[in-house]
Design an enzyme around this catalytic site. Sequence first.
Site, PDB file in Angstrom:
ATOM      1  CG  HIS A 202       9.458 101.141  32.675  1.00  0.00           C
ATOM      2  ND1 HIS A 202       9.644 100.607  33.938  1.00  0.00           N
ATOM      3  CD2 HIS A 202      10.166 102.303  32.658  1.00  0.00           C
ATOM      4  CE1 HIS A 202      10.428 101.408  34.648  1.00  0.00           C
ATOM      5  NE2 HIS A 202      10.757 102.443  33.889  1.00  0.00           N
ATOM      6  CG  ASP A 204      13.593 105.019  31.389  1.00  0.00           C
ATOM      7  OD1 ASP A 204      12.534 104.622  31.904  1.00  0.00           O
ATOM      8  OD2 ASP A 204      14.679 105.052  32.007  1.00  0.00           O
ATOM      9  NE  ARG A 269      16.313 100.439  44.446  1.00  0.00           N
ATOM     10  CZ  ARG A 269      16.159 101.111  43.301  1.00  0.00           C
ATOM     11  NH1 ARG A 269      15.008 101.706  43.044  1.00  0.00           N
ATOM     12  NH2 ARG A 269      17.146 101.184  42.428  1.00  0.00           N
TER      13      ARG A 269
END
Length: 335
Positions: A202, A204, A269
Site C-alpha cells: 500500500h 500511505d 516485530r
Amino acid sequence: MVIVLQPATFDSNLYVNPKCKPSPVLIPVIDLTDSDAKTQIVKACEEFGFFKVINHEVRPDLLSQLEQEAIKFFASPHSLKDKASPPDPFGYGTKRIGPNGDVGWLEYILLNANLCLESHKTTAVFRHTPAIFREAVEEYMKEMKRMSSKVLEMVEEELKIEPKEKLSHLVKVKESDSCLRMNHYPEKEETPAKGEIGFGEHTDPQLISLLRSNDTKGFQICVKDGTWVDVSPDHSSFFVLVGDTLQVMTNGRFKSVKHRVVTNTKRSRISMIYFAGPPLSEKIAPLSCLVPKQDDCLYNEFTWSQYKLSAYKTKLGGYRLGLFERPPPFSLSSV
C-alpha cells in the site's frame, strides 16, 4: 550516505510483480544536522519517496520506553485488549486491516493524535493501560510532530515554496489530522518456507509517515523498476515515507512509495508509524508555486476529509489517487 538494499527473496506469485529484476538498491541515509540535508531530502523524495534519518534528536530512552509499553499491551489478555475493539478506525484490531476484506498476520492499535477530535476508542486504550503508557505515547507524538515539521520545512526551503510554511504548517496546527499506529507481528512457531504477508502492499495517504521498528526484519519497499527490496531494520533510526497527499501537492514530483511487511521469522516485530496529516478541511491541490500553469496540474483539488474517506473505502493495495487525477489535455494530434 547510502545503504545498499538487496532484492527481497519473497517469491509468491500472488504478491510479487513478475517484472521484478534482482539488483542492489541504494537508499539515502540523511543526517538531519547536515547543512546539505534539505537537498538530500528532496532528491530522496524524488528518486525513492523514502529515506532513512539519523541524528533526529529523539531520546533513545523514550524510544525504548514506548516499545516496552507496547510489548506489554500486546502481551495482555485479549479480554483487556478487546475493550478497545473493534477499531473505528481508532482502537485495537487484529488481522483485519480496514473494512474491505484485507487481512494480515498482525494485531495493532491506532491512536488519534488530534486532541481536538474526540476518539472513544483512543480513550479506551488509555483507560485500560498504565498512566506511563499514555505519557510515553503523548511525548512520542510531540517528537514526531516536531520531526515531521522539520522535514517538511527543509522541503519548503529547498523547493522555495511560497508562502512559507505552506507544508509544515499543516502538521503543526492543533487541527492537524495525524495519528500513531503500533503494529505487532507475532512470532511464528515455525519459519515458513516462503515469506507471508504481515501487512499488504500500500501507500500511505497522508503527507509523510515516520516509521520506527525493533530489530526484526520484514519491512520492504517497491522501487521504480517494480523490485521489492528488504529494508534492514535499525531501532535507533527513523524511516520517512512520502504519502499520497505530498505527491499531489508536488504535482507528482515526489512519489508516495509502495511498502509492505512480510513475516518469515520466529521473532516478533514491533513497529510504530506516525502519520502526519493535514486538517480535515484543508484543500489539497498541486502548489501554484511549483505548477504556475493550471493546465499542467495532474490532480483535481480535494479536501483531506474527502480523500481520507475515499481511501478508507478502498482496498489496501488500490490506487487511490486515480479518482482525483486529471485526464490528459485534448490534443488534435491524437485524433
